[in-house]
Design a protein around this motif. Structure first.
Motif, mmCIF file in Angstrom:
data_model
loop_
_atom_site.group_PDB
_atom_site.id
_atom_site.type_symbol
_atom_site.label_atom_id
_atom_site.label_comp_id
_atom_site.label_asym_id
_atom_site.label_seq_id
_atom_site.Cartn_x
_atom_site.Cartn_y
_atom_site.Cartn_z
ATOM 1 N N ALA A 13 -10.584 -4.378 5.636
ATOM 2 C CA ALA A 13 -9.229 -3.359 6.188
ATOM 3 C C ALA A 13 -9.662 -2.210 6.969
ATOM 4 C CB ALA A 13 -8.024 -3.267 5.180
ATOM 5 N N ASP A 14 -9.703 -2.039 7.928
ATOM 6 C CA ASP A 14 -10.086 -0.896 8.703
ATOM 7 C C ASP A 14 -8.688 -0.189 9.212
ATOM 8 O OD1 ASP A 14 -11.107 1.368 10.091
ATOM 9 O OD2 ASP A 14 -11.597 0.083 11.815
ATOM 10 N N GLU A 15 -8.459 1.184 8.374
ATOM 11 C CA GLU A 15 -7.222 1.615 8.649
ATOM 12 C C GLU A 15 -5.681 1.000 8.976
ATOM 13 O OE1 GLU A 15 -7.136 5.326 7.782
ATOM 14 O OE2 GLU A 15 -9.119 6.017 8.492
ATOM 15 N N HIS B 125 -8.498 6.506 5.129
ATOM 16 C CA HIS B 125 -7.790 8.064 4.257
ATOM 17 C C HIS B 125 -6.539 8.095 4.070
ATOM 18 C CE1 HIS B 125 -10.859 8.748 8.301
ATOM 19 N NE2 HIS B 125 -10.778 9.259 7.389
ATOM 20 N N ASP B 126 -5.532 7.452 4.013
ATOM 21 C CA ASP B 126 -4.313 7.163 3.483
ATOM 22 C C ASP B 126 -4.454 7.668 1.741
ATOM 23 O OD1 ASP B 126 -2.053 6.966 2.928
ATOM 24 O OD2 ASP B 126 -1.506 4.956 3.729
ATOM 25 N N THR B 127 -4.299 8.536 1.448
ATOM 26 C CA THR B 127 -4.518 8.549 -0.189
ATOM 27 C C THR B 127 -3.684 7.649 -1.022
ATOM 28 O OG1 THR B 127 -2.892 10.709 -0.020
ATOM 29 C CG2 THR B 127 -5.184 11.161 -0.122
ATOM 30 N N PHE C 15 -7.886 -4.799 11.542
ATOM 31 C CA PHE C 15 -8.733 -4.255 12.864
ATOM 32 C C PHE C 15 -7.705 -2.832 12.552
ATOM 33 C CE2 PHE C 15 -10.127 -8.206 13.919
ATOM 34 C CZ PHE C 15 -11.614 -8.074 13.368
ATOM 35 N N GLN C 16 -7.448 -1.654 12.573
ATOM 36 C CA GLN C 16 -7.774 -1.112 13.003
ATOM 37 C C GLN C 16 -6.320 -0.778 14.269
ATOM 38 O OE1 GLN C 16 -9.300 2.787 13.174
ATOM 39 N NE2 GLN C 16 -7.516 4.188 13.441
ATOM 40 N N ASP C 17 -6.997 -1.272 15.397
ATOM 41 C CA ASP C 17 -7.057 -2.052 17.078
ATOM 42 C C ASP C 17 -5.545 -2.681 16.710
ATOM 43 O OD1 ASP C 17 -7.203 1.384 17.542
ATOM 44 O OD2 ASP C 17 -9.611 0.479 18.221
ATOM 45 N N ARG D 127 3.376 -4.240 15.400
ATOM 46 C CA ARG D 127 1.957 -4.943 15.373
ATOM 47 C C ARG D 127 0.949 -4.959 14.685
ATOM 48 N NH1 ARG D 127 0.556 -4.891 21.667
ATOM 49 N NH2 ARG D 127 -1.276 -4.508 21.308
ATOM 50 N N GLN D 128 0.407 -3.959 13.560
ATOM 51 C CA GLN D 128 0.277 -4.290 12.643
ATOM 52 C C GLN D 128 0.629 -5.830 11.469
ATOM 53 O OE1 GLN D 128 -2.590 -3.255 11.992
ATOM 54 N NE2 GLN D 128 -2.327 -1.243 10.465
#
Length: 164
Positions: free
Chosen positions: A101-103, A136-138, A25-27, A83-84
């Motif tokens: 995977a979200d961001e 959005h990470d190229t 999760f992104q958060d 944390r990530q």
């Protein structure tokens, strides 16, 4: 695979997700008062008793691989990158065939993000897993085998699908 998800009952879909899908999760969605291992081992709460020890061992191994000590320090004192990595260890603990995977690199500095991308891509390829990432990470997108772009809720044609 061979599973028709639409034909499954809600309970069987839940079982399918628990057994076969890991989510990053992104958060993060961590419990701040728990330590790294307790957070990474959360899937044990939904696993049969006979599988819990192995799941906890895999969670611990994932934390070690990702450079996070399984010490008792609560994750509320961890940096965003730490944390990530705990959230990623949790997603990988059940050895799921599909990772969503979200961001996943949003909270990481460039060096940490690049290391995570390399690790995720290697794990997916080496273990025959599927990674579906929204990003959005190229740098991450450049490592994917297939990229689908969306604009205003629609697949962005004509370059919507790129096979690397």
């Amino acid at each position: 695979g061979e599973t028709d998800l639409l034909a499954l009952s809600a309970a069987r879909r839940t079982q399918f997700r628990a057994a076969r899908i890991g989510m990053i999760f992104q958060d993060f969605l961590l419990f701040d008062e728990l330590g790294a291992l307790a957070n990474a081992s959360l899937p044990t709460m939904y696993a049969p008793r006979s599988e819990r020890a192995a799941l906890t061992a895999r969670a611990s191994a994932q934390l070690t691989h990702l450079g996070i000590p399984a010490a008792t320090r609560a994750v509320d004192s961890f940096s965003g990158g730490e944390r990530q990595r705990v959230a990623i260890a949790r997603a990988l603990a059940n050895d799921a065939g599909i990772l969503l995977a979200d961001e996943p690199t949003a909270s990481l500095n460039r060096d940490a993000a690049d290391a995570l991308i390399a690790d995720l891509v290697a794990r997916v390829r080496d273990d025959g897993k599927t990674l579906i990432a929204v990003s959005h990470d190229t740098h991450l997108l450049d490592r994917m085998d297939r990229v689908i772009s969306l604009a205003d809720g629609h697949i962005d044609a004509p370059a919507a699908v790129r096979i690397a």
